[in-house]
Design a protein around this motif. Structure first.
Motif, PDB file in Angstrom:
ATOM      1  N   CYS A  12      -3.973  10.587 -12.892  1.00 17.33           N
ATOM      2  CA  CYS A  12      -2.922  10.665 -12.228  1.00 17.33           C
ATOM      3  C   CYS A  12      -3.206   9.698 -11.062  1.00 17.33           C
ATOM      4  N   GLN A  13      -1.959   8.941 -10.513  1.00 19.46           N
ATOM      5  CA  GLN A  13      -2.072   7.936  -9.699  1.00 19.46           C
ATOM      6  C   GLN A  13      -0.812   7.798  -8.882  1.00 19.46           C
ATOM      7  N   TYR A  14      -0.915   7.467  -7.563  1.00 20.85           N
ATOM      8  CA  TYR A  14       0.114   7.081  -6.593  1.00 20.85           C
ATOM      9  C   TYR A  14       0.093   5.776  -6.633  1.00 20.85           C
ATOM     10  N   ASP A  15       1.466   5.061  -6.805  1.00 23.60           N
ATOM     11  CA  ASP A  15       1.424   3.677  -6.870  1.00 23.60           C
ATOM     12  C   ASP A  15       0.360   2.904  -7.731  1.00 23.60           C
ATOM     13  N   GLU A  16      -0.345   2.146  -7.094  1.00 23.85           N
ATOM     14  CA  GLU A  16      -1.656   1.524  -7.955  1.00 23.85           C
ATOM     15  C   GLU A  16      -2.997   2.290  -7.607  1.00 23.85           C
ATOM     16  N   LYS A  17      -2.999   3.321  -6.855  1.00 22.30           N
ATOM     17  CA  LYS A  17      -4.165   4.121  -6.626  1.00 22.30           C
ATOM     18  C   LYS A  17      -4.605   5.372  -7.526  1.00 22.30           C
TER      19      LYS A  17
END
Length: 260
Positions: A12-17
């Motif tokens: 699971c990621q937020y934007d590229e993180k």
């Protein structure tokens, strides 16, 4: 017997993180689990992914052998039969205790809610306060109402996101025991996210330690404390000291204290 909850290779990621990376975790029916780890390790994100609030980029989440999440499948949160109890209780201030609990019922259950609400009020020992409003209750009583509301639709799984952090230590300990007993009586599976190790040890049948988006060890409190599989787990869970050593052979280490 298949696991009740099965999380496989979750990413699971937020934007590229990337927050969760190749995370694996299982839970049996009626089992209570706690997730421990430092701030920012992905504990709350994991709960949100299970609840359906976050899309996943890889892996899958199954509950009771039903696929809830994968990169191509996402069952809406309201159809997952999962309850959630938050840190701030999120009770409606203009509704009575009884009405707050009834709000958790779906349309079909709401046609004849009295029996279900009576049972839940008895279960949380607040029948005598049914007509009161949230501000008229103590923090511990409000948390019990939040639990009853989450239990009202008879969910298959309940998620707790640091639910006792606003309470003092004594109340936190007592309420944790009460919540555990309620869940055990109903044979309801649950996952608790907490920073409090003693709370996790007291409530959970199984504890998962998360580091940098992965569950690096699971086990009972006794197993994690006495048999940590890594230096991180030993430091995070235990209270030991570390000394350097040199491997003499496969079973012996030479240290300043002698051979171990």
């Amino acid at each position: 017997m298949p696991n009740f909850l099965k999380i496989s290779q979750l990413q699971c990621q937020y934007d590229e993180k990337t927050v969760l990376n190749d995370l694996n975790f299982t839970l049996d029916k009626g089992e209570l689990a706690a997730l421990l780890g430092p701030s920012g390790c992905g504990k709350s994100t994991l709960l949100r992914a299970i609840a359906g609030f976050e899309k996943i980029q890889n892996g899958q989440i199954e509950v009771n052998q039903t696929l809830l999440s994968s990169p191509s499948v996402s069952i809406p949160p309201e159809k997952r039969k999962i309850g959630m109890v938050f840190q701030d209780y999120a009770l409606f201030p203009h509704l009575t205790i009884e009405q707050n609990i009834a709000y958790g019922l779906d349309k079909q259950q709401a046609k004849s809610p009295n029996k279900r609400i009576e049972k839940l009020l008895d279960l949380i020992d607040l029948s005598q306060h049914r007509t009161r409003y949230p501000h008229e209750l103590s923090g511990g009583q409000q948390q019990r109402v939040a639990l009853a509301r989450a239990l009202a639709p008879e969910p298959e799984l309940i998620l707790f996101d640091e639910p006792f952090s606003n309470l003092d230590a004594d109340l936190r300990t007592r309420l944790g025991g009460e919540v555990r007993q309620i869940l055990k009586d109903l044979n309801t599976s649950a996952i608790l996210v907490t920073h409090d190790q003693s709370e996790a040890f007291a409530m959970a049948d199984k504890i998962g330690v998360i580091q940098q988006g992965k569950v690096i060890q699971t086990g009972s409190a006794n197993q994690l404390y006495h048999q940590p599989k890594s230096k991180f787990v030993a430091q995070f869970i235990g209270k030991g000291s570390f000394i350097s050593g040199k491997a003499v052979n496969e079973s012996t280490i030479e240290t300043s204290l002698g051979q171990l």
